[in-house]
Each structure stands twice: as structure tokens, then as C-alpha cells.
Design a protein around this motif. Sequence first.
Motif, PDB file in Angstrom:
ATOM      1  N   ILE A 261      41.304  35.383  16.193  1.00 34.20           N
ATOM      2  CA  ILE A 261      42.154  34.857  17.262  1.00 34.20           C
ATOM      3  C   ILE A 261      43.530  35.527  17.216  1.00 34.20           C
ATOM      4  CG2 ILE A 261      43.375  32.798  18.067  1.00 34.20           C
ATOM      5  CD1 ILE A 261      40.931  31.163  17.249  1.00 34.20           C
ATOM      6  N   LEU A 262      44.086  35.646  15.996  1.00 29.09           N
ATOM      7  CA  LEU A 262      45.408  36.273  15.864  1.00 29.09           C
ATOM      8  C   LEU A 262      45.369  37.706  16.379  1.00 29.09           C
ATOM      9  CD1 LEU A 262      48.294  36.136  14.869  1.00 29.09           C
ATOM     10  CD2 LEU A 262      47.520  36.778  12.602  1.00 29.09           C
ATOM     11  N   PHE A 263      44.330  38.444  15.962  1.00 23.59           N
ATOM     12  CA  PHE A 263      44.251  39.845  16.363  1.00 23.59           C
ATOM     13  C   PHE A 263      44.041  39.969  17.863  1.00 23.59           C
ATOM     14  CE2 PHE A 263      42.575  44.140  16.548  1.00 23.59           C
ATOM     15  CZ  PHE A 263      43.451  44.780  15.690  1.00 23.59           C
ATOM     16  N   GLY A 264      43.144  39.125  18.419  1.00 26.34           N
ATOM     17  CA  GLY A 264      42.899  39.164  19.857  1.00 26.34           C
ATOM     18  C   GLY A 264      44.144  38.774  20.638  1.00 26.34           C
ATOM     19  N   MET A 265      44.895  37.806  20.077  1.00 30.35           N
ATOM     20  CA  MET A 265      46.115  37.373  20.758  1.00 30.35           C
ATOM     21  C   MET A 265      47.141  38.488  20.800  1.00 30.35           C
ATOM     22  SD  MET A 265      47.711  33.685  20.126  1.00 30.35           S
ATOM     23  CE  MET A 265      49.167  34.058  19.233  1.00 30.35           C
ATOM     24  N   LEU A 266      47.240  39.245  19.704  1.00 28.07           N
ATOM     25  CA  LEU A 266      48.170  40.378  19.679  1.00 28.07           C
ATOM     26  C   LEU A 266      47.803  41.378  20.763  1.00 28.07           C
ATOM     27  CD1 LEU A 266      48.537  41.095  15.884  1.00 28.07           C
ATOM     28  CD2 LEU A 266      50.304  40.329  17.445  1.00 28.07           C
ATOM     29  N   ASN A 267      46.497  41.672  20.871  1.00 31.76           N
ATOM     30  CA  ASN A 267      46.051  42.622  21.885  1.00 31.76           C
ATOM     31  C   ASN A 267      46.435  42.157  23.276  1.00 31.76           C
ATOM     32  OD1 ASN A 267      44.984  44.302  20.049  1.00 31.76           O
ATOM     33  ND2 ASN A 267      42.853  43.675  20.347  1.00 31.76           N
ATOM     34  N   ASN A 268      46.383  40.819  23.480  1.00 29.91           N
ATOM     35  CA  ASN A 268      46.682  40.277  24.798  1.00 29.91           C
ATOM     36  C   ASN A 268      48.182  40.149  25.027  1.00 29.91           C
ATOM     37  OD1 ASN A 268      47.176  37.715  26.600  1.00 29.91           O
ATOM     38  ND2 ASN A 268      45.195  38.571  27.178  1.00 29.91           N
ATOM     39  N   ALA A 269      48.911  39.797  23.946  1.00 32.78           N
ATOM     40  CA  ALA A 269      50.328  39.475  24.119  1.00 32.78           C
ATOM     41  C   ALA A 269      51.204  40.726  24.231  1.00 32.78           C
ATOM     42  CB  ALA A 269      50.809  38.613  22.961  1.00 32.78           C
ATOM     43  N   LEU A 270      50.841  41.790  23.526  1.00 31.00           N
ATOM     44  CA  LEU A 270      51.692  42.974  23.523  1.00 31.00           C
ATOM     45  C   LEU A 270      51.899  43.531  24.935  1.00 31.00           C
ATOM     46  CD1 LEU A 270      50.601  44.816  20.245  1.00 31.00           C
ATOM     47  CD2 LEU A 270      52.636  43.458  20.648  1.00 31.00           C
ATOM     48  N   PRO A 271      50.839  43.673  25.748  1.00 28.25           N
ATOM     49  CA  PRO A 271      51.076  44.123  27.126  1.00 28.25           C
ATOM     50  C   PRO A 271      51.895  43.106  27.929  1.00 28.25           C
ATOM     51  CG  PRO A 271      48.764  44.316  26.574  1.00 28.25           C
ATOM     52  CD  PRO A 271      49.403  43.541  25.481  1.00 28.25           C
ATOM     53  N   MET A 272      51.690  41.793  27.629  1.00 21.60           N
ATOM     54  CA  MET A 272      52.420  40.765  28.379  1.00 21.60           C
ATOM     55  C   MET A 272      53.912  40.843  28.113  1.00 21.60           C
ATOM     56  SD  MET A 272      50.582  37.324  28.931  1.00 21.60           S
ATOM     57  CE  MET A 272      50.307  37.366  30.658  1.00 21.60           C
ATOM     58  N   LEU A 273      54.276  41.254  26.911  1.00 25.38           N
ATOM     59  CA  LEU A 273      55.699  41.386  26.580  1.00 25.38           C
ATOM     60  C   LEU A 273      56.250  42.714  27.085  1.00 25.38           C
ATOM     61  CD1 LEU A 273      55.629  39.999  22.943  1.00 25.38           C
ATOM     62  CD2 LEU A 273      56.418  38.853  24.995  1.00 25.38           C
ATOM     63  N   ARG A 274      55.440  43.401  27.883  1.00 29.19           N
ATOM     64  CA  ARG A 274      55.806  44.706  28.447  1.00 29.19           C
ATOM     65  C   ARG A 274      56.156  45.707  27.358  1.00 29.19           C
ATOM     66  NH1 ARG A 274      58.582  41.572  31.926  1.00 29.19           N
ATOM     67  NH2 ARG A 274      57.416  40.993  33.786  1.00 29.19           N
ATOM     68  N   ILE A 275      55.394  45.645  26.266  1.00 30.84           N
ATOM     69  CA  ILE A 275      55.557  46.672  25.239  1.00 30.84           C
ATOM     70  C   ILE A 275      54.701  47.852  25.660  1.00 30.84           C
ATOM     71  CG2 ILE A 275      54.978  47.244  22.850  1.00 30.84           C
ATOM     72  CD1 ILE A 275      55.758  44.359  22.170  1.00 30.84           C
TER      73      ILE A 275
ATOM     74  N   VAL B  17      57.437  31.922  25.852  1.00 37.00           N
ATOM     75  CA  VAL B  17      58.834  31.871  26.282  1.00 37.00           C
ATOM     76  C   VAL B  17      59.298  33.242  26.745  1.00 37.00           C
ATOM     77  CG1 VAL B  17      61.190  31.504  25.472  1.00 37.00           C
ATOM     78  CG2 VAL B  17      59.391  29.898  24.831  1.00 37.00           C
ATOM     79  N   ARG B  18      58.952  34.275  25.944  1.00 37.87           N
ATOM     80  CA  ARG B  18      59.414  35.627  26.254  1.00 37.87           C
ATOM     81  C   ARG B  18      58.818  36.143  27.558  1.00 37.87           C
ATOM     82  NH1 ARG B  18      63.157  39.043  24.309  1.00 37.87           N
ATOM     83  NH2 ARG B  18      61.680  40.743  24.469  1.00 37.87           N
ATOM     84  N   SER B  19      57.557  35.733  27.850  1.00 40.15           N
ATOM     85  CA  SER B  19      56.916  36.275  29.050  1.00 40.15           C
ATOM     86  C   SER B  19      57.151  35.363  30.257  1.00 40.15           C
ATOM     87  CB  SER B  19      55.415  36.448  28.794  1.00 40.15           C
ATOM     88  OG  SER B  19      54.840  35.179  28.559  1.00 40.15           O
ATOM     89  N   GLY B  20      58.030  34.387  30.108  1.00 41.84           N
ATOM     90  CA  GLY B  20      58.360  33.525  31.237  1.00 41.84           C
ATOM     91  C   GLY B  20      57.250  32.565  31.607  1.00 41.84           C
TER      92      GLY B  20
END
Lengths: 340, 356
Positions: free
Chosen positions: A288-302, A33-36
Motif C-alpha cells: 500500500i505504501l509503495f502503491g501510494m507513493l506511485n500515485n501521490a508523486l504525480p499528484m504533488l506535481r513532482i 493537504v498538499r494536493s488541495g
Amino acid sequence: MTKKGTIRYICATNIRELCLFGLILLLAFGVNVRSGGSFLTAGNLNAMFVDIAILTILTMGMMSVIITGGIDLSVGSTMALAGMVSTSILRDSIHAQGIGIHPIWVILIAICVGLLAGLVNGILITVLNVMPIITTLGTMSIFRGITHLVSDGRWVLQQDMTTEFLAVATENRLLGINNLIWIALVVFVINFYFLGYSRTGRKIYAIGNSEESAAISGINTKRITALTYIVTGGMAGLAGVLFVARFAAAQSETALGYELFVIAACVLGGVSIAGGTGKVHGAVLGAILFGMLNNALPMLRISPFWQEAIRGLIILGSILINALVVRRANRKVIERRVAA
Amino acid sequence: MSLKSGGAVTVQADSPVSAHRSLQNERSFSARRFILQWEWLLLLLFIVVNVINASISPNYLVFDNLMHAFMVFSDRAILVFPMMMIILMGDIDISIASTMALSAVVMGVSYNVGLPMIPAIVLALMVGTTCGLFNGVLLAKFKELSPIIVTLVGMILFRGIASIMLENRAAGDFPSWFRNLGWGYVGRVPIVFIFIIVQALVFGYMIHFTEFGRNLYAIGNNETAAKYSGVKTDKIRTIVFMTMGLFAAISGIFLASRMGSVRPSMALGYEMDVIAMVVLGGVSNLGGKGRLIGVVIATFIVGFLRFGLGIANVPSQVIMIIVGALLIVAVIIPNIKATLYGSKWHKTIIKKRKGN
């Protein structure tokens, strides 16, 4: 009493994993949702799970070491060494014969290098009685140094590899899913059976719970402990060559600091550093959780500079929550016994 | 009547009236034990390293050169003594390099924002101590967490905070007197050398001659027993980790002074060097065993070895291999010695610890 085999029993014994799974789903939809809507697309999921696949392969090895109560800090260096040795041989074969060796040989060579590295760790720890953390801290820099010597300071680049080898990590898709994900899935299924249901796997848990009792019960603790390090080395070798194939470059800094990711994934997945506990599917969910964090953090423009601290905080939070949950569970057990 | 408990307390049978007790707390002198001390081997190794270095470079054995060599590894030497205390307790701290980076970055950033240098340094010391407090309190409150995992979190978190503060930039432009902290001399002796000598004396006194120091050994040998004997294990653990944090900050300040600037990636990999020095110095990583003098010699061995290999243009990766191998060999040799000479105590400790 709930019967074994019923859905209710499975839910009750896997409460931690179910929570983790829920958290992953929640996080996935939140990030989406946050990353559109760009997070939960087939392309992104495929790319994300390729990274997770490499992490999962390593986690599968590392968890058996942690279950025995040990730790292996040398997996990152083993990955670099195996990736470098195998692709250097590939490059030399291209230069010598004009045609490179088959990718399966490259992967096998990498696994053998990893097994050897694991054997060194295993011998040092079980035969010479060196503590796991000291051994692997030492071999971490030794393997990394050897990688540099083997590479002679040069990189193995895309033009030094055959297209068949690079295709291992990029194409040849079955059902539109990347090869690496299939490999990780196979490793997971084998490990699920091995740790959960095979005789040797149960011995690993026994050693982690109490090495002394395990030895008295007739388990060859040294052999089994050494085996976990050898298997971890082999997995690191496999992960290393796949890592190199994915990024199309082998260098002496490959996978620097990767061991921390793997340990973090294990801890997130509920594998206790004290040894003796941890489920295979839990560890996969941790990866999976850790890999998802690695992928999601850049997507949220952090900002990339925030990511390390956020990762640290998440690991901290999860180990503290885990500790509190375990305490609560133990207290409940005692209360029930007192009441009975 | 004769009452023997482990050979420690002996009630003499031939004097029944006075029941004279001799509390045997001093081991009698044994020539074999004296010769088989780990420190002699270290001293030999130290001489070998220096002979090799001197044969590589004719200018090696000059006083000024040796002092310069010392400066190069001084920031590690500062960390060795508090790390020894931690390993004596049977713990480990792998967050020290990140603590160094964080406290130095805090100092650099706050100075560049406009804080005067002295308060900036004090702030850095406070940050370092807080990092240690973080580790210590977590370990004291959550006994089920191992020091490896707690300090692993610290390692990621502290450097992460440093990189939030400074991103990939560097902070610097320190006043000129600050540079003298790391590079300055008193006469022909570097300031940092004097600092470490004083530090070694203070830590040597604390570890070997105070109740606090003996408690560290007690915790390392058997924490439960120490606790039931009235040793405040949580308090001591917190204090020791805070000391570690404080000295990590001091080391970070010296390093910043020598480099002239700070960045979040500074001091990467220091924890391994420092642990290697302590373990090589004969401090058992099982806890409860080791002497400061061995650690001092080991620090000089590793430091001069690195310096000598640097003179000989050995690539840093080969130095990595050598230091890593040294770390493992340092643990193997006492194990082999224990097997050969049958130190029963050491064997049982190994067995017991591996059982945990």
C-alpha cells in the motif's frame, strides 16, 4: 507480562506494522493537504487501490519466496507471458467462434501459465540446485523472450477482448468497490491464514530461519521451497491477466521491471531478504505504501523524471531504518538476558 | 608419532628426530581432473559457435570482421573482470548498468555545460567510483543487508539521478577525437580491444598472483574464517565495489563514444549479460571458485554468439532466451558433474549456502 490475545499484546508484537500504518495515514493526509483535497476522494482512492491490488497479489506470492531465503526476479516476465497467452487465446476464440470464451477461463489459463512458469523455477532451484537469483535472472529473460515469440511482435488490443473480460477490471462493483480490490482482499485473507496458521506456512518460515534445522526436523525442504515458487508463479499469472484487463492491452513489454516494485514492497513491509521473517499484513502495508507513493508523486506535481530517484531513496531509507531497528531490538534482548 | 589434520600437514612417523613436515599445498597432477576442466568445455563451445557463425556467413572469419564483432560487445567485456572479482567474493552487483548510465550522463551534461572533455571524463570516472563506494560502504556497514538488495537500491537510485539530470533528452555533440575512443583503430586493431587485453592481463595478475586476489577467494570460501585469519574483508569489499564502479564508468564512456550521445536509458539490461558471462566462465556464484581464462572464453562465446545470431537475423528476443538459458545451463552442468563425480566439497558448499 502481557497476556496473549489482549490488545496490548497485539500492539507490542506488531509495533513495526503499526508504525508503517501510521506512516501511511500521515502520508495520506499530508499528500491530501498538499494536493488541495484531491487525493482522499473516493474516485482517486478506488483507482489507487486497483493498482495496489495488483501489487498486493504479487507481494503475497513473492513474500513466501523471500521468507524461504530465495528471490524471484521473473515475476514481471511471468505476468507478461500469462497475460499474453491468455488474451491471445481469447482473441483466437473470438476469431474462430465469433464469441469469446468466458472471462473465468481466461483467468484460469493465465493462472495455469503462471503455475507452469513457477514450476520451471522451482525445479531448477530445488532439483538442479541452481541459486534462486541466477535461475530467476535467466528465466526473467527466457519468459520475456517466449512472450515475444507467442505474440509474434503484435499487441493484443481492446478490440481483441470481450467486454465481459474488460469488465473484470473496470465494472461489476460490489459495494462500489472494484473487483480487483476484492480479489486482492481474498488473496490476502487466504495468505494470512496460509502463512500464519497453516502447517505448510509455518514450514516456510522454518526453512527461512535455517534450512538445515528444518530438514533435520523432518520437513521436506525441497518440496516446500518449490511450492513457494509455484505459488508465486500462479500469483504472477493472476496479476498478469488482471493487469492486462485493467490496461486493455497485452504486449511483450507488459510489466517490465515490475519485479523490482514487488521486492521493494516486500522490503518496505518488513520481509527480510535474509529469510525467515515477515508478516503478511506487514507486506500488504508495504504494498500500500509503495502503491501510494506511485500515485501521490504525480499528484504533488513532482516531475516524472524525479520519481525513480525518490523511490530509490525511500527504499534505501526504509531498509536502513529497518536494519537499525532490528539491531536495537537484538541488543535489547541480549541486555535483558545479561540483566536476568 | 603421526599427526594428521585433514591430510594437509603430515608429520612423518619414520623420522622422529627431525620431525620433517611436508606442507601439502600443491595438488598432484590428475589426468581425469585435467580433462574434466570446465575450460575445455568452454573452448569446445567457443569453436562450435564460431563454426556455426562461419557457416551462416562466409565473410565471418575475416580479421576485420572479427574485430568489428568484438567492438560490439566490448562495453560488456570491460565489465566482466571486475564483476568476476565481486562474484568470487560471493557477492553480486546488479547496479552496474545504472552506474554506466549515470557516469556517462554526468560526462555528457558537464561537457554540454561547458566543461572541457578531459575533465568531464575524469568527472565521470569519479562518479562511477563513488557509486561503487556507495554500494561497498553500505555492504560493509550493514552486514545484514544482502548485496542483491543494496545494489537493487543502487540500480534504481543511480538511473533515477541520471534521469533527473537529463530527463528524456540526450546529450552529445562530443569532440571528434572522442568518437575515436570507441571506433578508433591502432593499425587494424581497435583501441578498445587493446584496452581489454591489458585489462585482462592486469586483472589476471591481480586475481591469481597477488595476496589481494587470493584474499578474494578466501572471502568467497568462508568469510568468517578469512576475517579471523586477518583478511580485512570490509576494506577489500569496498575496494572491489569501487573498482567495479570505476570500470562501469569506463565502459559507459566507451559506449557513449560509440553511440555519439548519452541518455538515461542507455545500457539497460547489461547486468544480466555480464553476470551470465562470468557464471558461464565457471566462476561459482557461491563464491571462491573460478579462473580468469574461463571468463575470457565465456565472454567471447556470448559476444560472438550474439553477433552471429544478429547476422542470421534472429530477433533480439530469441537471443534473450538463448542467453538466459545459457546462464542457467552453465550453473546446472557443474552441479550435475559434482553429483556424478562426487566432488564432496562442492556438495557441502551447496548445502551450506542453501542453509543460510
